[in-house]
Design an enzyme around this catalytic site. Structure first.
Site, PDB file in Angstrom:
ATOM      1  N   CYS A 164      59.000  44.937  43.153  1.00  0.00           N
ATOM      2  CA  CYS A 164      59.485  46.281  42.816  1.00  0.00           C
ATOM      3  C   CYS A 164      58.697  47.390  43.499  1.00  0.00           C
ATOM      4  O   CYS A 164      59.279  48.302  44.093  1.00  0.00           O
ATOM      5  CB  CYS A 164      59.496  46.465  41.304  1.00  0.00           C
ATOM      6  SG  CYS A 164      57.869  46.419  40.510  1.00  0.00           S
ATOM      7  N   HIS A 217      57.069  47.767  36.081  1.00  0.00           N
ATOM      8  CA  HIS A 217      58.243  47.771  36.960  1.00  0.00           C
ATOM      9  C   HIS A 217      58.581  49.195  37.353  1.00  0.00           C
ATOM     10  O   HIS A 217      58.391  50.134  36.571  1.00  0.00           O
ATOM     11  CB  HIS A 217      59.440  47.128  36.258  1.00  0.00           C
ATOM     12  CG  HIS A 217      60.589  46.847  37.183  1.00  0.00           C
ATOM     13  ND1 HIS A 217      60.572  45.846  38.130  1.00  0.00           N
ATOM     14  CD2 HIS A 217      61.792  47.459  37.311  1.00  0.00           C
ATOM     15  CE1 HIS A 217      61.712  45.840  38.796  1.00  0.00           C
ATOM     16  NE2 HIS A 217      62.462  46.812  38.323  1.00  0.00           N
ATOM     17  N   HIS A 272      66.458  49.331  42.591  1.00  0.00           N
ATOM     18  CA  HIS A 272      65.170  48.666  42.408  1.00  0.00           C
ATOM     19  C   HIS A 272      65.240  47.232  42.901  1.00  0.00           C
ATOM     20  O   HIS A 272      66.323  46.710  43.196  1.00  0.00           O
ATOM     21  CB  HIS A 272      64.794  48.668  40.926  1.00  0.00           C
ATOM     22  CG  HIS A 272      65.662  47.754  40.098  1.00  0.00           C
ATOM     23  ND1 HIS A 272      65.167  46.761  39.290  1.00  0.00           N
ATOM     24  CD2 HIS A 272      67.017  47.675  39.976  1.00  0.00           C
ATOM     25  CE1 HIS A 272      66.156  46.126  38.694  1.00  0.00           C
ATOM     26  NE2 HIS A 272      67.300  46.654  39.095  1.00  0.00           N
TER      27      HIS A 272
END
Length: 309
Positions: free
Chosen positions: A56, A107, A119
């Site tokens: 990420c 994240h 993402h």
């Protein structure tokens, strides 16, 4: 474009008044969206920072680097950069953060404005998702504005109807996932009369409904981690290879043709190799397949025609 270095707030306060810290021209929302979306389909790899695989924060760092910004390496470190932004005031380019591990920031994604964000998901690779789903809304921590993207954030303003196509992509040239579904269903001679909703972003009244349902039932198209079809998003050539192999149940034939951007470690290597063995693709003429390039409409037609033969 001059490099724009992102500083933590405490460091920014130490800059002397009158210092020129804003001389670089801001990237536009369209540029941001174009750069971010070209990686759609790249698989998630823990610690990954290249197109072979991205995690990420590796993804956000890569995108922002191309736009002239330096981001820290991890999601937790990136959360320490920029200025806090409320969820109600999110703009395209803001970083959105989540607690997916149960122990703080773990994240990060990039807001596309409103509820949409892009993402690198563990199970999906790089994809578009929504903050409004229960999974992401329950894990949302906050957002940081690390840069300014000019010329109309309205270009990708909050849109819950995912059939509205990405304005950064010229869909008179490139094929959307919805268009791929229509053409592929037609080429396969599928019955598209059943328009029962199987994807939350494809209504029964949508022109894509029947094709999406038919292809879903055959396991050719599945949803992202939120179950969405994303009909208005582009499809990469690597993704197209996987779809065609599944649709036509193609198997490997003898072939020595290889592509430098699709090595054995690439997630679509096998599918691309199968297409090449059937003569469906010969690449771009420079030794590459163009794994991350979006599929053009003219190439889609050629791919399908050759697959049928």
């Amino acid at each position: 474009m001059k490099k724009r270095v992102l500083l933590p707030i405490f460091a920014a306060l130490m800059i002397f008044a009158g210092t020129d810290t804003n001389t670089a021209q801001a990237a536009s929302v369209s540029e941001l969206t174009a750069v971010a979306s070209k990686y759609i389909g790249i698989p998630y790899v823990y610690g990954g920072t290249t197109t072979k695989g991205l995690d990420c924060s590796g993804y956000t760092q890569l995108v922002f680097k191309q736009l002239g910004y330096d981001l820290n390496r991890t999601s937790a470190a990136q959360y320490k950069q920029g200025t806090a932004v409320s969820k109600a005031n999110l703009k395209a380019g803001d970083l959105v953060f989540f607690n997916t591990s149960g122990s703080g920031v773990s994240h990060v994604g990039i807001s596309l404005g409103g509820s949409k964000f892009i993402h690198a998901g563990v199970s999906t690779g790089v994809t578009v998702a929504s903050l409004n789903t229960s999974y992401w809304s329950n894990r949302y921590i906050g957002a940081k504005r690390v840069g300014s993207f000019g010329s109309g954030d309205k270009v990708v303003a909050a849109v819950d109807n995912a059939e509205v196509k990405d304005s950064a992509i010229d869909f008179t040239v490139y094929a959307s996932r919805g268009e791929v579904a229509l053409q592929l269903a037609n080429a396969l001679g599928l019955n598209t009369s059943d328009k029962k909703t199987v994807f939350p972003d494809v209504k029964t009244s949508s022109k894509y409904a029947g094709a999406a349902k038919a292809l879903h039932d055959l396991g050719i198209f599945t949803g992202d981690e939120n179950g969405k079809f994303n009909p208005g998003s582009p499809l990469t050539r690597a993704q197209m290879a996987k779809v065609l192999v599944a649709a036509y149940k193609l198997e490997q034939k003898q072939s020595s043709l290889t592509f430098s951007d699709a090595p054995s470690s690439h997630w679509a290597h096998k599918d691309i190799k199968i297409l090449a063995s059937h003569g469906i693709t010969v690449g771009l003429g420079d030794g590459t397949f163009g794994v991350n390039q979006n599929v053009k409409l003219k190439d889609l037609a050629t791919f399908i025609k050759r697959a049928q033969q």
